[in-house]
Motif scaffolding. Structure first.
Motif, short mmCIF file in Angstrom:
data_model
loop_
_atom_site.label_atom_id
_atom_site.label_comp_id
_atom_site.label_asym_id
_atom_site.label_seq_id
_atom_site.Cartn_x
_atom_site.Cartn_y
_atom_site.Cartn_z
N ALA A 19 6.43 9.22 -0.61
CA ALA A 19 6.76 8.39 0.55
C ALA A 19 7.14 6.96 0.20
N GLU A 20 6.71 6.48 -0.94
CA GLU A 20 7.04 5.10 -1.34
C GLU A 20 8.40 5.01 -2.01
N GLU A 21 9.10 6.12 -2.09
CA GLU A 21 10.39 6.14 -2.77
C GLU A 21 11.48 6.66 -1.84
N ALA A 22 12.67 6.15 -2.05
CA ALA A 22 13.85 6.71 -1.40
C ALA A 22 14.51 7.62 -2.43
N LEU A 23 14.73 8.87 -2.07
CA LEU A 23 15.23 9.88 -3.01
C LEU A 23 16.63 10.34 -2.64
N SER A 24 17.42 10.64 -3.64
CA SER A 24 18.73 11.23 -3.39
C SER A 24 18.56 12.73 -3.18
N ALA A 25 19.57 13.37 -2.65
CA ALA A 25 19.53 14.82 -2.47
C ALA A 25 19.38 15.50 -3.83
N ASN A 26 20.03 14.97 -4.86
CA ASN A 26 19.90 15.53 -6.20
C ASN A 26 18.48 15.41 -6.74
N GLN A 27 17.83 14.27 -6.49
CA GLN A 27 16.44 14.11 -6.92
C GLN A 27 15.53 15.10 -6.19
N LEU A 28 15.78 15.29 -4.90
CA LEU A 28 15.00 16.28 -4.15
C LEU A 28 15.20 17.68 -4.72
N ALA A 29 16.44 18.03 -5.02
CA ALA A 29 16.73 19.35 -5.57
C ALA A 29 15.98 19.54 -6.89
N GLU A 30 15.97 18.53 -7.73
CA GLU A 30 15.28 18.61 -9.02
C GLU A 30 13.77 18.74 -8.83
N ASP A 31 13.19 17.94 -7.93
CA ASP A 31 11.76 18.03 -7.65
C ASP A 31 11.39 19.42 -7.13
N LEU A 32 12.19 19.94 -6.22
CA LEU A 32 11.91 21.25 -5.65
C LEU A 32 12.05 22.35 -6.70
N ARG A 33 13.03 22.22 -7.58
CA ARG A 33 13.20 23.20 -8.65
C ARG A 33 11.97 23.19 -9.57
N ARG A 34 11.48 21.99 -9.92
CA ARG A 34 10.28 21.88 -10.77
C ARG A 34 9.05 22.48 -10.09
N GLU A 35 9.00 22.42 -8.76
CA GLU A 35 7.88 22.98 -8.02
C GLU A 35 8.01 24.50 -7.84
N GLY A 36 9.10 25.06 -8.33
CA GLY A 36 9.30 26.50 -8.20
C GLY A 36 9.89 26.92 -6.87
N CYS A 37 10.53 25.97 -6.19
CA CYS A 37 11.14 26.24 -4.89
C CYS A 37 12.59 25.74 -4.92
N PRO A 38 13.45 26.40 -5.69
CA PRO A 38 14.83 25.91 -5.78
C PRO A 38 15.55 26.01 -4.43
N VAL A 39 16.22 24.93 -4.08
CA VAL A 39 16.97 24.86 -2.82
C VAL A 39 18.34 24.29 -3.15
#
Length: 138
Positions: A19-39
């Protein structure tokens, strides 16, 4: 209650966790992929549009592109502002009645209506100011 998908929930959870960060769509995709939830990016952008319309995220336009940040105040009439540190890039939500007074003053006296959900105040956060002070003393 509105229907939400697993992807919608995963994107919102990811934004809320950072919540303390503003994320790009690419950063979100990478985070979700690392969590095992590729979108896929198209799905991320679609969900971000829905979350922005619902007041759950702020869309922040920068020279580097669009970034998205979780909003703890999703009420449509809530006028939260964002504070952005120009030194470290950190963004925080500000919920302050004094700024709401300022908005009313600008509208009544200067005939200008501020959109708080699109307003970013830029300056230096406490941490960066303290670091600068230490460097100045050395």
């Amino acid at each position: 209650m509105a229907y939400t998908t697993k992807q919608h929930q995963a994107i919102l959870r990811c934004l809320e966790q950072r919540a303390e960060e503003a994320l790009s769509a690419n950063q979100l995709a990478e985070d979700l992929r690392r969590e095992g939830c590729p979108v896929g990016l198209a799905t991320i952008y679609r969900q971000l549009e829905k979350l922005e319309a619902a007041g759950r995220v702020h869309k922040v336009h920068t020279e580097e592109g669009a970034f998205f940040q979780f909003c703890p105040h999703p009420e449509a009439d809530h006028g939260c502002f964002l504070l952005r540190c120009e030194a470290c890039g950190r963004m925080v939500h500000l919920d302050c009645g004094h700024l709401e007074d300022l908005c009313r003053h600008l509208e009544a006296q200067h005939h200008f209506r501020i959109d708080p959900r699109q307003t970013i105040l830029t300056g230096r956060c406490r941490s960066c100011v303290e670091k600068e002070s230490v460097h100045e003393l050395q």
